[in-house]
Design a protein around this motif. Sequence first.
Motif, PDB file in Angstrom:
ATOM      1  N   TYR A  34      19.441  -1.037 -15.798  1.00  0.00           N
ATOM      2  CA  TYR A  34      19.280  -2.414 -16.271  1.00  0.00           C
ATOM      3  C   TYR A  34      19.484  -3.441 -15.158  1.00  0.00           C
ATOM      4  CZ  TYR A  34      24.191  -3.872 -17.063  1.00  0.00           C
ATOM      5  OH  TYR A  34      25.493  -4.259 -16.927  1.00  0.00           O
ATOM      6  N   ASN A  35      20.268  -3.150 -14.144  1.00  0.00           N
ATOM      7  CA  ASN A  35      20.384  -4.061 -12.993  1.00  0.00           C
ATOM      8  C   ASN A  35      19.030  -4.217 -12.300  1.00  0.00           C
ATOM      9  OD1 ASN A  35      23.100  -4.499 -13.330  1.00  0.00           O
ATOM     10  ND2 ASN A  35      23.746  -3.312 -11.583  1.00  0.00           N
ATOM     11  N   GLN A  36      18.325  -3.098 -12.128  1.00  0.00           N
ATOM     12  CA  GLN A  36      17.015  -3.132 -11.481  1.00  0.00           C
ATOM     13  C   GLN A  36      16.003  -3.897 -12.337  1.00  0.00           C
ATOM     14  OE1 GLN A  36      17.202   1.189 -11.231  1.00  0.00           O
ATOM     15  NE2 GLN A  36      16.583   1.013  -9.080  1.00  0.00           N
ATOM     16  N   LEU A  37      16.061  -3.692 -13.650  1.00  0.00           N
ATOM     17  CA  LEU A  37      15.168  -4.425 -14.549  1.00  0.00           C
ATOM     18  C   LEU A  37      15.458  -5.919 -14.468  1.00  0.00           C
ATOM     19  CD1 LEU A  37      13.035  -4.646 -16.767  1.00  0.00           C
ATOM     20  CD2 LEU A  37      14.869  -4.215 -18.442  1.00  0.00           C
ATOM     21  N   LYS A  43      12.728 -11.813 -10.208  1.00  0.00           N
ATOM     22  CA  LYS A  43      11.721 -11.913  -9.145  1.00  0.00           C
ATOM     23  C   LYS A  43      10.354 -12.295  -9.721  1.00  0.00           C
ATOM     24  CE  LYS A  43      14.019  -8.881  -5.890  1.00  0.00           C
ATOM     25  NZ  LYS A  43      13.827  -9.088  -4.483  1.00  0.00           N
ATOM     26  N   ASP A  44       9.994 -11.739 -10.875  1.00  0.00           N
ATOM     27  CA  ASP A  44       8.728 -12.112 -11.521  1.00  0.00           C
ATOM     28  C   ASP A  44       8.758 -13.573 -11.966  1.00  0.00           C
ATOM     29  OD1 ASP A  44       7.767  -9.557 -11.114  1.00  0.00           O
ATOM     30  OD2 ASP A  44       8.076  -8.906 -13.193  1.00  0.00           O
ATOM     31  N   TRP A  45       9.895 -14.002 -12.494  1.00  0.00           N
ATOM     32  CA  TRP A  45      10.030 -15.387 -12.950  1.00  0.00           C
ATOM     33  C   TRP A  45       9.873 -16.364 -11.788  1.00  0.00           C
ATOM     34  CZ3 TRP A  45      13.758 -19.145 -11.857  1.00  0.00           C
ATOM     35  CH2 TRP A  45      13.666 -20.307 -12.630  1.00  0.00           C
ATOM     36  N   LEU A  46      10.358 -15.994 -10.609  1.00  0.00           N
ATOM     37  CA  LEU A  46      10.249 -16.873  -9.448  1.00  0.00           C
ATOM     38  C   LEU A  46       8.788 -17.167  -9.095  1.00  0.00           C
ATOM     39  CD1 LEU A  46      13.067 -15.506  -7.126  1.00  0.00           C
ATOM     40  CD2 LEU A  46      12.989 -17.741  -8.248  1.00  0.00           C
ATOM     41  N   LYS A  47       7.883 -16.284  -9.480  1.00  0.00           N
ATOM     42  CA  LYS A  47       6.450 -16.499  -9.225  1.00  0.00           C
ATOM     43  C   LYS A  47       5.868 -17.541 -10.180  1.00  0.00           C
ATOM     44  CE  LYS A  47       6.048 -11.755  -7.693  1.00  0.00           C
ATOM     45  NZ  LYS A  47       5.668 -10.409  -8.118  1.00  0.00           N
ATOM     46  N   ASN A  48       6.432 -17.643 -11.370  1.00  0.00           N
ATOM     47  CA  ASN A  48       5.995 -18.628 -12.370  1.00  0.00           C
ATOM     48  C   ASN A  48       7.241 -19.138 -13.093  1.00  0.00           C
ATOM     49  OD1 ASN A  48       4.557 -20.196 -14.154  1.00  0.00           O
ATOM     50  ND2 ASN A  48       4.029 -18.488 -15.492  1.00  0.00           N
ATOM     51  N   PRO A  49       7.965 -20.068 -12.488  1.00  0.00           N
ATOM     52  CA  PRO A  49       9.292 -20.466 -12.985  1.00  0.00           C
ATOM     53  C   PRO A  49       9.258 -21.437 -14.164  1.00  0.00           C
ATOM     54  CG  PRO A  49       8.787 -21.643 -10.975  1.00  0.00           C
ATOM     55  CD  PRO A  49       7.645 -20.705 -11.214  1.00  0.00           C
ATOM     56  N   GLU A  50       8.885 -20.927 -15.318  1.00  0.00           N
ATOM     57  CA  GLU A  50       8.858 -21.751 -16.521  1.00  0.00           C
ATOM     58  C   GLU A  50       9.777 -21.161 -17.570  1.00  0.00           C
ATOM     59  OE1 GLU A  50       7.280 -24.681 -16.868  1.00  0.00           O
ATOM     60  OE2 GLU A  50       6.582 -24.463 -14.805  1.00  0.00           O
ATOM     61  N   ARG A  72      19.717  -8.380  -6.395  1.00  0.00           N
ATOM     62  CA  ARG A  72      19.583  -8.650  -4.964  1.00  0.00           C
ATOM     63  C   ARG A  72      18.344  -9.518  -4.760  1.00  0.00           C
ATOM     64  NH1 ARG A  72      23.122  -5.235  -2.518  1.00  0.00           N
ATOM     65  NH2 ARG A  72      23.438  -3.195  -3.415  1.00  0.00           N
ATOM     66  N   LEU A  73      18.556 -10.636  -4.092  1.00  0.00           N
ATOM     67  CA  LEU A  73      17.463 -11.538  -3.739  1.00  0.00           C
ATOM     68  C   LEU A  73      17.416 -11.656  -2.224  1.00  0.00           C
ATOM     69  CD1 LEU A  73      18.081 -14.468  -6.267  1.00  0.00           C
ATOM     70  CD2 LEU A  73      16.431 -12.603  -6.491  1.00  0.00           C
ATOM     71  N   THR A  74      16.207 -11.813  -1.710  1.00  0.00           N
ATOM     72  CA  THR A  74      16.116 -12.111  -0.289  1.00  0.00           C
ATOM     73  C   THR A  74      16.614 -13.536  -0.098  1.00  0.00           C
ATOM     74  OG1 THR A  74      13.883 -13.022  -0.410  1.00  0.00           O
ATOM     75  CG2 THR A  74      14.078 -10.634  -0.015  1.00  0.00           C
ATOM     76  N   GLU A  75      16.896 -13.887   1.135  1.00  0.00           N
ATOM     77  CA  GLU A  75      17.349 -15.247   1.412  1.00  0.00           C
ATOM     78  C   GLU A  75      16.307 -16.261   0.945  1.00  0.00           C
ATOM     79  OE1 GLU A  75      19.038 -17.845   5.165  1.00  0.00           O
ATOM     80  OE2 GLU A  75      18.990 -15.664   5.307  1.00  0.00           O
ATOM     81  N   GLU A  76      15.023 -15.948   1.165  1.00  0.00           N
ATOM     82  CA  GLU A  76      13.946 -16.852   0.737  1.00  0.00           C
ATOM     83  C   GLU A  76      13.904 -16.985  -0.788  1.00  0.00           C
ATOM     84  OE1 GLU A  76      11.736 -19.067   2.090  1.00  0.00           O
ATOM     85  OE2 GLU A  76      13.042 -18.737   3.805  1.00  0.00           O
ATOM     86  N   GLU A  77      14.066 -15.868  -1.509  1.00  0.00           N
ATOM     87  CA  GLU A  77      14.065 -15.908  -2.970  1.00  0.00           C
ATOM     88  C   GLU A  77      15.246 -16.715  -3.488  1.00  0.00           C
ATOM     89  OE1 GLU A  77      11.914 -11.644  -3.979  1.00  0.00           O
ATOM     90  OE2 GLU A  77      14.070 -11.695  -3.523  1.00  0.00           O
ATOM     91  N   ASN A  78      16.401 -16.560  -2.862  1.00  0.00           N
ATOM     92  CA  ASN A  78      17.583 -17.313  -3.261  1.00  0.00           C
ATOM     93  C   ASN A  78      17.381 -18.818  -3.036  1.00  0.00           C
ATOM     94  OD1 ASN A  78      20.318 -17.229  -4.284  1.00  0.00           O
ATOM     95  ND2 ASN A  78      20.931 -17.904  -2.246  1.00  0.00           N
ATOM     96  N   ALA A  81      14.935 -20.053  -5.663  1.00  0.00           N
ATOM     97  CA  ALA A  81      15.602 -20.175  -6.961  1.00  0.00           C
ATOM     98  C   ALA A  81      16.439 -21.449  -7.017  1.00  0.00           C
ATOM     99  CB  ALA A  81      16.479 -18.945  -7.215  1.00  0.00           C
ATOM    100  N   TYR A  82      17.161 -21.748  -5.944  1.00  0.00           N
ATOM    101  CA  TYR A  82      17.983 -22.951  -5.917  1.00  0.00           C
ATOM    102  C   TYR A  82      17.112 -24.209  -5.950  1.00  0.00           C
ATOM    103  CZ  TYR A  82      21.742 -26.161  -4.909  1.00  0.00           C
ATOM    104  OH  TYR A  82      22.640 -27.191  -4.997  1.00  0.00           O
ATOM    105  N   GLU A  83      16.007 -24.197  -5.228  1.00  0.00           N
ATOM    106  CA  GLU A  83      15.092 -25.351  -5.240  1.00  0.00           C
ATOM    107  C   GLU A  83      14.503 -25.576  -6.624  1.00  0.00           C
ATOM    108  OE1 GLU A  83      13.687 -25.101  -0.553  1.00  0.00           O
ATOM    109  OE2 GLU A  83      12.372 -24.262  -2.091  1.00  0.00           O
ATOM    110  N   ILE A  84      14.156 -24.487  -7.318  1.00  0.00           N
ATOM    111  CA  ILE A  84      13.634 -24.597  -8.688  1.00  0.00           C
ATOM    112  C   ILE A  84      14.721 -25.158  -9.599  1.00  0.00           C
ATOM    113  CG2 ILE A  84      12.883 -23.254 -10.695  1.00  0.00           C
ATOM    114  CD1 ILE A  84      11.558 -21.326  -8.578  1.00  0.00           C
ATOM    115  N   TYR A  85      15.928 -24.647  -9.443  1.00  0.00           N
ATOM    116  CA  TYR A  85      17.060 -25.125 -10.242  1.00  0.00           C
ATOM    117  C   TYR A  85      17.242 -26.634 -10.092  1.00  0.00           C
ATOM    118  CZ  TYR A  85      21.971 -26.234 -11.122  1.00  0.00           C
ATOM    119  OH  TYR A  85      23.128 -26.841 -11.539  1.00  0.00           O
ATOM    120  N   VAL A  86      17.261 -27.115  -8.857  1.00  0.00           N
ATOM    121  CA  VAL A  86      17.489 -28.536  -8.612  1.00  0.00           C
ATOM    122  C   VAL A  86      16.300 -29.372  -9.090  1.00  0.00           C
ATOM    123  CG1 VAL A  86      17.805 -30.291  -6.814  1.00  0.00           C
ATOM    124  CG2 VAL A  86      19.112 -28.168  -6.730  1.00  0.00           C
TER     125      VAL A  86
END
Length: 117
Positions: A34-37, A43-50, A72-78, A81-86
């Motif tokens: 479940y961690n991998q899921l 990661k899929d959500w980051l492609k379409n963050p709605e 686990r997120l890459t530095e770029e993904e992290n 994610a933070y930019e989308i959050y803000v």
Amino acid sequence: METIKVAIRVTEEIRIKLEEYIVIKGLHRQKIKYNQLAEQIIKDWLKNPELNKEKIIYGTSSKSRESRVSIRLTEEENIKAYEIYVAKYIRECRSLNILLYNVLVQFVYNNFSDFEI
């Protein structure tokens, strides 16, 4: 590429639903946990963050979140994610971790008819 480990506290109900999803989709045959899921969902959500803003949990809930899922997120993904959050969700979510929790909650909500937020 450096990875960042992000721990998200989830309810026991979310953990169970993620495990059920793994079995329903046959992912257990590939030894997916479940961690991998959860990581793939984020990661899929980051492609379409709605997200459905009417279904977002701000940060406190009557249900305790006692389980933890580590992704686990890459530095770029992290950073993304933070930019989308803000940019989109800072008023609806208390923190980035709560936003990622909401991503998992809405995934479960969209995949299980018997799940209520």
